[in-house]
Design an enzyme around this catalytic site. Sequence first.
Site, PDB file in Angstrom:
ATOM      1  CD  GLU A   1       5.925  23.974   5.258  1.00  0.00           C
ATOM      2  OE1 GLU A   1       6.167  25.183   5.173  1.00  0.00           O
ATOM      3  OE2 GLU A   1       5.769  23.378   6.330  1.00  0.00           O
TER       4      GLU A   1
ATOM      5  CB  CYS B   1       4.151  21.617   9.712  1.00  0.00           C
ATOM      6  SG  CYS B   1       5.770  22.309   9.435  1.00  0.00           S
TER       7      CYS B   1
ATOM      8  CG  HIS C   1       4.885  20.056  13.845  1.00  0.00           C
ATOM      9  ND1 HIS C   1       5.544  19.451  12.807  1.00  0.00           N
ATOM     10  CD2 HIS C   1       5.320  21.351  13.873  1.00  0.00           C
ATOM     11  CE1 HIS C   1       6.329  20.342  12.218  1.00  0.00           C
ATOM     12  NE2 HIS C   1       6.213  21.506  12.847  1.00  0.00           N
TER      13      HIS C   1
END
Length: 386
Positions: A79, A111, A233
């Site tokens: 990103e 993400c 994450h």
Amino acid sequence: MKIGIHDIAAATGSLVLDLSELAEHTGTDIAKFQRGLGQFEMSISTEDDDIVTMAARATKQIIDRHGTDGIRTVMFATETGVDQSKSAGVFLHGLLGLPANTRVVELKEACYSATAALQFAAGIVARKPKEKVLVIASDTARYELGSSGEPTQGCGAIAMLISANPAVLEIEPAAGLWTSDVMDFWRPNDRSTALVDGHYSMQVYLESVEGAWHDFRAAGGAEFADIDYFCYHQPFTKMAVKAHRKLTEVAQAANPDASVASLEETMIYNRRIGNSYTASVFYALLSLLDNAEDVTGKRVALFSYGSGAVAELFTGIVPAGYQAHLRRDENRRMLDARTTIGYGEYRDRHIKFDQTGAYDTAVESDGPYRFAGVVDNKRQYVTVAS
Ligand code: HMG
């Protein structure tokens, strides 16, 4: 046929800011960063290192070990793309001298996108079992100076080779999916730092854990009790703890405290790197594999979240002999070898990141690849002779 991660390699910025420096200069109690967010350091890149050169350092380790035979696809998840049109993967393809007969593409969804790439790669291998796919996640997480997101910056890259009969993680078919069109975190085209509604982003993350879990179970995924480890994450490592607490409630886990304690080995690297966006959940996996004593035969769940927002939960089994395929010492050395910088230098570098037009970068990297600057609106990547 078993399909999954055959090799996994990492890279990060060569500089590091200890968050105690940030705490001191922003008048913040360090306990907020260390205990409240679970973060201790953040990796920072030199001027001549970006998502492409970081990714190239990670991918080179895989190519050096396995060669390029059978690799016909490169998926670059990021990103922090360096161009609106050209895939960062094509710059990487050039730097590494990959074969011309390769399909190369960049994927984006905050993400999350490296997880999509992993699943797409598994599909390619299922169709053509002799082929291998390079999946690369590489990002630099940046928020405005003085913003509440500042202690959750960082950078890192993970490269993975996806193949049949994988040596590191056999990915199981069930996946839990969850998407919701929200504005919790975003970065408009004219900005180099992200905008975020921080507390809302945490709330959406937690909602997505619940949504993806229910879908995972409906799709035939394993019961909670049959999953040995959970890799989340980790925009900051405390987020993984919050997410897992939530999951233990949703899944009505028998012993939630013990389950939350089992996250420990998944958070060792991200505490020191900071947020590496697309790479973060795979850093959690790498941290587990490198730091847990022996996870042979264990089932590992990966929970991937990308703001905006898309989430996916899937599992894999760690095959026998995986330890021989890791790079534990190299990964630890990479983190220990970073040069510590002070707050003033961190600020200067943060501001300099926004350079535009034609410019040269200072020669700082000790190779093997450099981002040398911009000439005629073209990014210049060079291989440093060793
Ligand atoms: P904040 O508002 O400055 O912090 O920002 P806070 O006041 O919420 O405090 C944080 C924690 O520290 C709290 O713990 C406090 O109690 C504690 P909690 O109550 O939540 O358990 N605390 C202390 N603890 C000990 N001693 C003290 C002390 N003071 C406070 N003295 C926030 C925090 C995370 C919102 C901010 O850093 C931020 O906006 N970060 C960026 C957004 C983010 O990371 N969101 C996470 C979910 S979204 C996601 O993961 C996607 C993302 O990676 C992007 C993508 O997908 O591309 C971000």
